[in-house]
Design a protein around this motif. Structure first.
Motif, PDB file in Angstrom:
ATOM      1  N   ALA A   1      46.857  45.328-126.111  1.00  0.00           N
ATOM      2  CA  ALA A   1      47.575  44.085-125.826  1.00  0.00           C
ATOM      3  C   ALA A   1      47.879  43.990-124.337  1.00  0.00           C
ATOM      4  CB  ALA A   1      48.871  44.036-126.633  1.00  0.00           C
ATOM      5  N   PRO A   2      47.877  42.779-123.778  1.00  0.00           N
ATOM      6  CA  PRO A   2      48.148  42.624-122.342  1.00  0.00           C
ATOM      7  C   PRO A   2      49.538  43.080-121.952  1.00  0.00           C
ATOM      8  CG  PRO A   2      48.082  40.482-123.458  1.00  0.00           C
ATOM      9  CD  PRO A   2      47.567  41.501-124.422  1.00  0.00           C
ATOM     10  N   GLU A   3      50.497  42.950-122.862  1.00  0.00           N
ATOM     11  CA  GLU A   3      51.860  43.386-122.582  1.00  0.00           C
ATOM     12  C   GLU A   3      52.424  44.069-123.806  1.00  0.00           C
ATOM     13  OE1 GLU A   3      54.390  40.264-121.321  1.00  0.00           O
ATOM     14  OE2 GLU A   3      53.220  39.780-119.537  1.00  0.00           O
ATOM     15  N   ALA A   4      53.243  45.080-123.560  1.00  0.00           N
ATOM     16  CA  ALA A   4      53.909  45.744-124.669  1.00  0.00           C
ATOM     17  C   ALA A   4      54.946  44.808-125.271  1.00  0.00           C
ATOM     18  CB  ALA A   4      54.594  47.027-124.184  1.00  0.00           C
ATOM     19  N   PRO A   5      55.205  44.922-126.575  1.00  0.00           N
ATOM     20  CA  PRO A   5      56.223  44.054-127.180  1.00  0.00           C
ATOM     21  C   PRO A   5      57.573  44.278-126.525  1.00  0.00           C
ATOM     22  CG  PRO A   5      55.635  45.853-128.655  1.00  0.00           C
ATOM     23  CD  PRO A   5      54.649  45.872-127.532  1.00  0.00           C
ATOM     24  N   PRO A   6      58.381  43.253-126.351  1.00  0.00           N
ATOM     25  CA  PRO A   6      59.666  43.405-125.678  1.00  0.00           C
ATOM     26  C   PRO A   6      60.607  44.310-126.456  1.00  0.00           C
ATOM     27  CG  PRO A   6      59.524  41.268-126.746  1.00  0.00           C
ATOM     28  CD  PRO A   6      58.158  41.882-126.839  1.00  0.00           C
ATOM     29  N   GLU A   7      61.391  45.055-125.716  1.00  0.00           N
ATOM     30  CA  GLU A   7      62.404  45.901-126.337  1.00  0.00           C
ATOM     31  C   GLU A   7      63.499  45.036-126.946  1.00  0.00           C
ATOM     32  OE1 GLU A   7      62.540  49.229-126.609  1.00  0.00           O
ATOM     33  OE2 GLU A   7      60.531  49.328-125.750  1.00  0.00           O
ATOM     34  N   PRO A   8      64.079  45.472-128.072  1.00  0.00           N
ATOM     35  CA  PRO A   8      65.179  44.679-128.645  1.00  0.00           C
ATOM     36  C   PRO A   8      66.319  44.544-127.645  1.00  0.00           C
ATOM     37  CG  PRO A   8      64.465  46.434-130.136  1.00  0.00           C
ATOM     38  CD  PRO A   8      63.795  46.683-128.821  1.00  0.00           C
ATOM     39  N   ASP A   9      66.909  43.343-127.583  1.00  0.00           N
ATOM     40  CA  ASP A   9      68.036  43.138-126.683  1.00  0.00           C
ATOM     41  C   ASP A   9      69.189  44.045-127.091  1.00  0.00           C
ATOM     42  OD1 ASP A   9      66.683  41.198-125.277  1.00  0.00           O
ATOM     43  OD2 ASP A   9      67.412  39.568-126.549  1.00  0.00           O
ATOM     44  N   ASP A  10      69.891  44.576-126.085  1.00  0.00           N
ATOM     45  CA  ASP A  10      71.051  45.399-126.382  1.00  0.00           C
ATOM     46  C   ASP A  10      72.156  44.504-126.954  1.00  0.00           C
ATOM     47  OD1 ASP A  10      72.525  47.661-126.604  1.00  0.00           O
ATOM     48  OD2 ASP A  10      72.616  48.112-124.464  1.00  0.00           O
TER      49      ASP A  10
ATOM     50  N   LEU B   1      75.438  47.409-140.461  1.00  0.00           N
ATOM     51  CA  LEU B   1      74.892  47.940-139.210  1.00  0.00           C
ATOM     52  C   LEU B   1      73.476  48.474-139.416  1.00  0.00           C
ATOM     53  CD1 LEU B   1      77.954  49.773-137.630  1.00  0.00           C
ATOM     54  CD2 LEU B   1      76.923  47.604-136.923  1.00  0.00           C
ATOM     55  N   GLU B   2      73.234  49.076-140.570  1.00  0.00           N
ATOM     56  CA  GLU B   2      71.888  49.586-140.852  1.00  0.00           C
ATOM     57  C   GLU B   2      70.872  48.450-140.832  1.00  0.00           C
ATOM     58  OE1 GLU B   2      69.569  52.341-144.171  1.00  0.00           O
ATOM     59  OE2 GLU B   2      71.390  51.261-144.735  1.00  0.00           O
ATOM     60  N   GLU B   3      71.202  47.334-141.448  1.00  0.00           N
ATOM     61  CA  GLU B   3      70.298  46.179-141.468  1.00  0.00           C
ATOM     62  C   GLU B   3      70.151  45.566-140.074  1.00  0.00           C
ATOM     63  OE1 GLU B   3      71.967  43.525-144.300  1.00  0.00           O
ATOM     64  OE2 GLU B   3      71.576  44.834-146.029  1.00  0.00           O
ATOM     65  N   ARG B   4      71.257  45.515-139.348  1.00  0.00           N
ATOM     66  CA  ARG B   4      71.267  44.832-138.050  1.00  0.00           C
ATOM     67  C   ARG B   4      70.621  45.678-136.954  1.00  0.00           C
ATOM     68  NH1 ARG B   4      77.056  42.501-136.727  1.00  0.00           N
ATOM     69  NH2 ARG B   4      77.254  43.787-134.868  1.00  0.00           N
ATOM     70  N   TRP B   5      70.760  46.993-137.054  1.00  0.00           N
ATOM     71  CA  TRP B   5      70.296  47.871-135.991  1.00  0.00           C
ATOM     72  C   TRP B   5      69.036  48.661-136.338  1.00  0.00           C
ATOM     73  CZ3 TRP B   5      75.440  50.458-133.904  1.00  0.00           C
ATOM     74  CH2 TRP B   5      76.241  49.459-133.325  1.00  0.00           C
ATOM     75  N   GLY B   6      68.479  48.410-137.510  1.00  0.00           N
ATOM     76  CA  GLY B   6      67.291  49.163-137.909  1.00  0.00           C
ATOM     77  C   GLY B   6      66.150  49.036-136.910  1.00  0.00           C
ATOM     78  N   ASN B   7      65.890  47.823-136.422  1.00  0.00           N
ATOM     79  CA  ASN B   7      64.799  47.605-135.465  1.00  0.00           C
ATOM     80  C   ASN B   7      65.116  48.152-134.082  1.00  0.00           C
ATOM     81  OD1 ASN B   7      63.223  46.332-137.383  1.00  0.00           O
ATOM     82  ND2 ASN B   7      63.973  44.283-136.863  1.00  0.00           N
ATOM     83  N   ALA B   8      66.361  48.527-133.853  1.00  0.00           N
ATOM     84  CA  ALA B   8      66.757  49.085-132.552  1.00  0.00           C
ATOM     85  C   ALA B   8      66.735  50.615-132.572  1.00  0.00           C
ATOM     86  CB  ALA B   8      68.145  48.589-132.170  1.00  0.00           C
ATOM     87  N   GLY B   9      66.191  51.207-133.646  1.00  0.00           N
ATOM     88  CA  GLY B   9      66.024  52.659-133.663  1.00  0.00           C
ATOM     89  C   GLY B   9      67.090  53.437-134.396  1.00  0.00           C
ATOM     90  N   PHE B  10      67.916  52.774-135.191  1.00  0.00           N
ATOM     91  CA  PHE B  10      68.924  53.483-135.976  1.00  0.00           C
ATOM     92  C   PHE B  10      68.374  53.737-137.383  1.00  0.00           C
ATOM     93  CE2 PHE B  10      71.472  52.073-132.540  1.00  0.00           C
ATOM     94  CZ  PHE B  10      72.605  52.883-132.498  1.00  0.00           C
ATOM     95  N   VAL B  11      68.549  54.949-137.870  1.00  0.00           N
ATOM     96  CA  VAL B  11      68.033  55.314-139.180  1.00  0.00           C
ATOM     97  C   VAL B  11      69.112  56.065-139.958  1.00  0.00           C
ATOM     98  CG1 VAL B  11      67.027  57.466-138.285  1.00  0.00           C
ATOM     99  CG2 VAL B  11      66.166  56.501-140.406  1.00  0.00           C
TER     100      VAL B  11
ATOM    101  N   LEU C   1      60.745  59.395-136.724  1.00  0.00           N
ATOM    102  CA  LEU C   1      60.612  60.168-135.493  1.00  0.00           C
ATOM    103  C   LEU C   1      59.159  60.211-135.038  1.00  0.00           C
ATOM    104  CD1 LEU C   1      63.051  63.139-136.194  1.00  0.00           C
ATOM    105  CD2 LEU C   1      63.317  61.397-134.431  1.00  0.00           C
ATOM    106  N   VAL C   2      58.255  60.412-135.972  1.00  0.00           N
ATOM    107  CA  VAL C   2      56.837  60.444-135.634  1.00  0.00           C
ATOM    108  C   VAL C   2      56.378  59.098-135.103  1.00  0.00           C
ATOM    109  CG1 VAL C   2      54.517  60.660-136.594  1.00  0.00           C
ATOM    110  CG2 VAL C   2      56.268  62.329-137.202  1.00  0.00           C
ATOM    111  N   ARG C   3      56.815  58.001-135.763  1.00  0.00           N
ATOM    112  CA  ARG C   3      56.440  56.666-135.285  1.00  0.00           C
ATOM    113  C   ARG C   3      57.010  56.391-133.899  1.00  0.00           C
ATOM    114  NH1 ARG C   3      57.549  54.965-140.660  1.00  0.00           N
ATOM    115  NH2 ARG C   3      59.471  53.951-140.077  1.00  0.00           N
ATOM    116  N   ALA C   4      58.253  56.803-133.673  1.00  0.00           N
ATOM    117  CA  ALA C   4      58.884  56.574-132.373  1.00  0.00           C
ATOM    118  C   ALA C   4      58.140  57.310-131.279  1.00  0.00           C
ATOM    119  CB  ALA C   4      60.358  57.012-132.417  1.00  0.00           C
ATOM    120  N   ALA C   5      57.723  58.553-131.573  1.00  0.00           N
ATOM    121  CA  ALA C   5      56.987  59.341-130.585  1.00  0.00           C
ATOM    122  C   ALA C   5      55.635  58.714-130.296  1.00  0.00           C
ATOM    123  CB  ALA C   5      56.814  60.772-131.099  1.00  0.00           C
TER     124      ALA C   5
END
Length: 261
Positions: free
Chosen positions: A141-150, A197-207, A253-257
């Motif tokens: 892809a020409p650009e990486a997907p944007p990081e979730p907003d803090d 919080l689990e539903e809201r922050w799941g895409n931000a890397g919380f598990v 963890l594997v996907r994140a790496a």
């Protein structure tokens, strides 16, 4: 079903399809995995090798997109092979296929795209192929997907309202209808259920690692597996991982790496 070291199965070299290499010293496991991959319409060619040195010789002749590799093999094992592949100018994706789950941390550190346990279920293999295809698409892809907003969370401490950034939260503990946010130097109670919080922050890397605990993958320094029990270390804090949530944590963890390549 036919198979063996060096076997190539291809759909006419169709462009856009995955080129795969299966590496396993046990012929039945190697042939079964190659057969399953050959049935996947996203895979164009499947080659196989019975050892890590044989795999390297095969790769010297023709590049592949992904290596499905056993971990425990005589001599140069799968982890050693992955370390060699990491030095390639065009590094293939690596999916470990093993009967043992204690190598998950090593796979995480080596940025494996996925980690499959034997016996391999067809639906789980299909998910691994999907992850490889997705990772390759992201690389092209020409650009990486944007990081979730803090996100900024207002908390009250001693009658004073303060603001905490989600990126600074290391882990969260459930306390009834409340949740306690733990940062590097303090903790804050907020009236938000852990499930929200689990539903809201799941895409931000919380598990979720326990029915009462969420962790931020970005803050995990170490994962330990001892006598079948799993825990994670975040700085000086060690948190237990329930058996129910160990597999999901390992996969995340594997996907994140993989995405951090």
């Amino acid at each position: 079903m036919t198979g063996g070291a060096g076997v190539v199965r291809a759909r006419g070299g169709a462009p856009g399809l995955l080129r795969a290499l299966v590496v396993d010293d046990e012929a039945p496991a190697r042939e079964e995995l190659a057969w399953l991959l050959d049935r996947d319409p996203r895979v164009g060619a499947v080659r196989s090798a019975g050892s890590a040195p044989e795999a390297l010789r095969a790769l010297d002749g023709e590049a592949v997109d992904v290596v499905f590799c056993d971990v425990k093999m005589p001599g140069l094992d799968g982890l050693d092979l992955a370390r060699v592949l990491a030095r390639f100018a065009q590094r293939p994706h690596v999916v470990f296929v093993t009967a043992y789950d204690e190598h998950a941390l090593a796979a995480f550190e080596l940025r494996a795209t996925d980690y499959l346990l034997k016996p391999v279920r067809p639906e789980r293999l299909a998910e691994a192929v999907r992850r490889v295809v997705q990772a390759l698409a992201t690389e092209l892809a020409p650009e990486a997907p944007p990081e979730p907003d803090d996100e900024t969370i207002a908390v009250e401490l001693g009658g004073v309202v303060r603001f905490v950034q989600r990126s600074g939260v290391r882990y969260v503990e459930a306390q009834g209808d409340y949740a306690r946010l733990h940062t590097a130097g303090s903790s804050h109670l907020v009236r938000i259920p852990l499930t929200t919080l689990e539903e809201r922050w799941g895409n931000a890397g919380f598990v979720r690692i326990h029915r009462s605990t969420l962790v931020a993958i970005a803050h995990v320094d170490e994962i330990r597996i001892d006598a079948g029990r799993c825990c994670v270390r975040l700085g000086d804090t060690v948190l237990q991982v329930s058996r129910r949530h160990t597999k999901e944590l390992r996969n995340r963890l594997v996907r994140a790496a993989s995405l951090a390549r």
